[in-house]
Design an enzyme around this catalytic site. Structure first.
Site, PDB file in Angstrom:
ATOM      1  CB  SER A  92      -0.751   0.040   1.162  1.00  0.00           C
ATOM      2  OG  SER A  92      -1.471  -1.085   1.212  1.00  0.00           O
ATOM      3  CE  LYS A 168      -5.047  -1.160   2.368  1.00  0.00           C
ATOM      4  NZ  LYS A 168      -3.768  -1.892   2.355  1.00  0.00           N
ATOM      5  CE  LYS A 236       2.160   2.098   4.535  1.00  0.00           C
ATOM      6  NZ  LYS A 236       1.483   1.430   3.570  1.00  0.00           N
TER       7      LYS A 236
END
Length: 296
Positions: A92, A168, A236
């Site tokens: 990701s 995502k 993140k």
């Protein structure tokens, strides 16, 4: 098929094992993670050598700089890639960096799919991951037999690289805001004098029911914060969401709030490595009230 798999961490190890169990030969390079027990793999000295020996290269790494280093850094995949090799990044990472990496690798004759996943360690072990893919349809169809060994809900989001990463990010926004909502609701009910476990059970029968309420609500009450998906990784992902939102001119006010609550958790010793359901601890500190002492 000989599959290069780089990134044998919490998620990558069971994913590579599923591919090996399906009869594929795994080629890898060991960086931070040792070879997982029970995984039969050929170990080589560099990411470039992984590419030389593989028909498909899969990466499953923590963050954008890790993927950039492995794919286009010194002794990276690009130095050993042969024309026609398919690179599949299942990490990701930034959609902007993804588009740039795809362009660089395509100039070397390689194919490229971004295919981030959702489902966490549990989904990786059960081969039930949701896989969100960006890239040309022909490359997606070529990779589909491999994806089917790793997940159940497999979707081509769009034929441009970066589309999978955008999906995502959207997933991580929804999950973070659900965790925040469940945490707020349980802290509110508990400080008002109700048993949070009973409240959670009641809510599971109504419109507020969700997978987050079911799984993470229970974690919050039981204080079961051993990592399934770490705070630092969700930080993140939300950072990527806010970065992309700035570039697009999109306002994500609640995403920013969830990120700040995760920042507050991360500031406490060991908090960054705890499960993202531990976001509730930031709200508890703000409220001067803990849901439960169970498991403490």
């Amino acid at each position: 098929m000989r599959i290069g798999f780089i990134g044998l961490g919490v998620m990558g190890a069971p994913m590579a094992r599923h591919l090996a169990d399906a009869g594929h030969q795994i080629v890898t390079v060991l960086n931070r993670s040792p070879l997982p027990a029970g995984l039969d793999a050929a170990i080589v000295g560099s990411s470039a050598e992984v590419a030389r020996q593989s028909e498909v290269v899969i990466t499953m790494l923590p963050d954008t700089p890790d993927v950039e280093r492995v794919l286009v850094g010194q002794q990276g995949v690009i130095e050993g890639i042969a024309p026609g090799t398919l690179v599949i990044d299942m990490s990701s990472i930034s959609p902007i960096a993804t588009a740039r990496l795809a362009d660089t690798l395509r100039k070397s004759g390689a194919g490229y799919l971004d295919a981030p996943v959702s489902g966490g360690e549990v989904g990786a072990k059960a081969a039930s991951l949701t896989i969100m893919v960006g890239g040309p349809k022909a490359e997606f169809e070529a990779a589909l037999p491999l994806f089917s060994k790793l997940g159940k809900n497999i979707t081509l989001i769009g034929e441009r690289n970066g589309a999978g990463q955008i999906c995502k990010i959207a997933n991580q926004i929804i999950v973070a805001l659900n965790i925040e909502a469940v945490a707020e609701a349980l802290v509110f009910a508990s400080k008002a004098g109700c048993d949070p476990a009973t409240v959670r059970t009641a809510l599971m029968g109504g419109f507020a029911a969700s997978r987050v309420l079911e799984v993470h609500g229970e974690r919050m009450i039981a204080r079961a914060f051993a990592p399934g998906f770490r705070i630092r990784l969700h930080q993140k992902d939300l950072g990527l969401a806010l970065e992309s939102a700035r570039a697009l001119g999109v306002s994500l006010p609640n995403t920013a709030t969830a990120q700040e609550l995760m920042n507050a958790c991360s500031a406490v010793d060991g908090g960054a490595e705890a499960d993202h359901s531990s976001l509730v601890r930031a709200l508890e500190r703000l409220s001067g009230h803990q849901l439960s002492t169970e498991g403490v």
